[in-house]
Design an enzyme around this catalytic site. Structure first.
Site, PDB file in Angstrom:
ATOM      1  N   HIS A 137      18.211   4.816   1.810  1.00 11.56           N
ATOM      2  CA  HIS A 137      17.210   5.782   1.345  1.00 11.56           C
ATOM      3  C   HIS A 137      16.638   6.507   2.556  1.00 11.56           C
ATOM      4  CE1 HIS A 137      14.140   7.570  -1.122  1.00 11.56           C
ATOM      5  NE2 HIS A 137      13.182   7.066  -0.355  1.00 11.56           N
ATOM      6  N   LYS A 165       8.987  12.717   3.732  1.00 11.03           N
ATOM      7  CA  LYS A 165      10.288  12.858   4.420  1.00 11.03           C
ATOM      8  C   LYS A 165      10.953  14.184   4.081  1.00 11.03           C
ATOM      9  CE  LYS A 165      11.930   9.140   2.541  1.00 11.03           C
ATOM     10  NZ  LYS A 165      10.730   8.761   1.756  1.00 11.03           N
ATOM     11  N   ASP A 193      17.318  12.014   0.189  1.00  6.54           N
ATOM     12  CA  ASP A 193      17.077  10.913  -0.726  1.00  6.54           C
ATOM     13  C   ASP A 193      18.071   9.765  -0.537  1.00  6.54           C
ATOM     14  OD1 ASP A 193      15.610   9.613  -2.755  1.00  6.54           O
ATOM     15  OD2 ASP A 193      17.150  10.141  -4.212  1.00  6.54           O
ATOM     16  N   ARG A 198       2.284   2.378  23.744  1.00  5.76           N
ATOM     17  CA  ARG A 198       1.601   3.513  24.364  1.00  5.76           C
ATOM     18  C   ARG A 198       2.513   4.279  25.318  1.00  5.76           C
ATOM     19  NH1 ARG A 198      -3.997   3.684  24.043  1.00  5.76           N
ATOM     20  NH2 ARG A 198      -3.697   5.699  25.043  1.00  5.76           N
TER      21      ARG A 198
END
Length: 312
Positions: free
Chosen positions: A142, A163, A181, A246
């Protein structure tokens, strides 16, 4: 790995490769279990240990001429030993005629002999591509697959996180959609190749707009039929307690069909320009391939500055 029967191969390639079944029709249900075919020079000469029965066996000019040069007694002995192996099928190139004694052994062993009207140099690349497509390891994931600067980026995340909207935004910037999809991924050789399912090809679903055909909206420059999957970007909701790297020195990876791909997690929150961040992630991967790691370079510079300050 998927399985492929000789009968399916025959039906799929009959017109393209000009195929006809010469003998051994009762064995058309035999299965091919390997993406590579095998040429048979040494096995026909008696070195049977070299045969991989799960592969399609290919006879070209060399193999046929070798059998033609044998006296009938030696030829029968050679093919009898050969067809005792649990072969899936023999494919003869160039429309070559086969001796009746060979066809008889094929019928006795229920091993199909299929003749192609194409020469080997034309047949073998097409056969190889077909076997790779049908027998390679594959998975359906997916997500949305896009081509960014030549990098195949698989965008994943929970349903409704944005998305498809990101992909649409990227297409308007000149990038290309591969699949939305559902992404069908195959391991071809050492590469992961992603493409769309036939039903969803060129289409994208955007909440509020519905199903859109990007090929019709933006032209063929907006789509690709397939692309190597080289990077995974996962969109995740931004929460106060969300830990993240970070500096970006520690590169995460994700395993797909035995291949480990760079895996970048991008927190999603109002005001963040996610399409731009995905573009930068793709550009950063290109830099890393050229040997430049921004985070490591910054870390070295920082360490040098700290060392310089300490020495003072």
């Amino acid at each position: 790995m998927s399985r492929l029967s000789i009968s399916q191969l025959y039906e799929d390639l009959r017109e393209e490769l000009k195929l006809s079944v010469l003998s051994g029709e009762s064995g058309m249900s035999r299965l091919i279990n390997h993406t590579h075919f095998q040429k048979n020079g040494l096995p026909l000469a008696g070195f049977l240990k070299a045969v991989h029965p799960e592969r399609v066996q290919v006879w070209g000019n060399t193999e046929v001429r070798f059998l033609e040069d044998l006296v009938e007694e030696k030829r029968v002995e050679a093919v009898r030993k050969y067809f005792r192996l649990p072969l899936c099928a023999v494919l003869v190139t160039g429309g070559k005629d086969i001796f009746p004694s060979i066809r008889e052994e094929s019928d006795k062993s229920n091993v199909p002999i299929i003749v192609s009207g194409l020469p080997g140099k034309e047949l073998m690349p097409r056969l190889s591509g077909y076997l790779e497509e049908h027998l390679s390891l594959h998975a359906r994931l997916h997500g949305v697959l896009v081509d960014l600067y030549g990098v195949g980026v698989l965008i994943q995340g929970k349903s409704g996180i944005g998305k498809s909207e990101c992909a649409l935004h990227l297409v308007t910037r000149g990038h290309r959609l591969v699949a939305d999809d559902v992404v069908d991924i195959q391991l071809r050789g050492n590469e992961l190749v992603g493409k769309s399912t036939d039903l969803l090809k060129h289409h994208i679903e955007v909440r509020g707009l519905g199903i859109l055909n990007l090929k019709d909206l933006f032209g063929v420059v907006a789509i690709r039929y397939e692309k190597n999957v080289e990077m995974i970007v996962e969109l995740i909701p931004l929460t106060p307690d969300l830990p993240f790297e970070r500096l970006g020195i520690d590169i995460e990876t994700q395993n797909i069909l035995g291949k480990y791909l760079p895996h970048v997690k991008i927190p999603v929150a109002p005001g963040r320009n996610i399409p731009t961040l995905i573009e930068v992630a793709a550009r950063n991967l290109l830099l890393q391939r050229m040997g430049y790691f921004s985070a490591e370079e910054f870390s070295r510079t920082l360490s040098a500055q700290i060392a310089l300050g300490t020495n003072r």
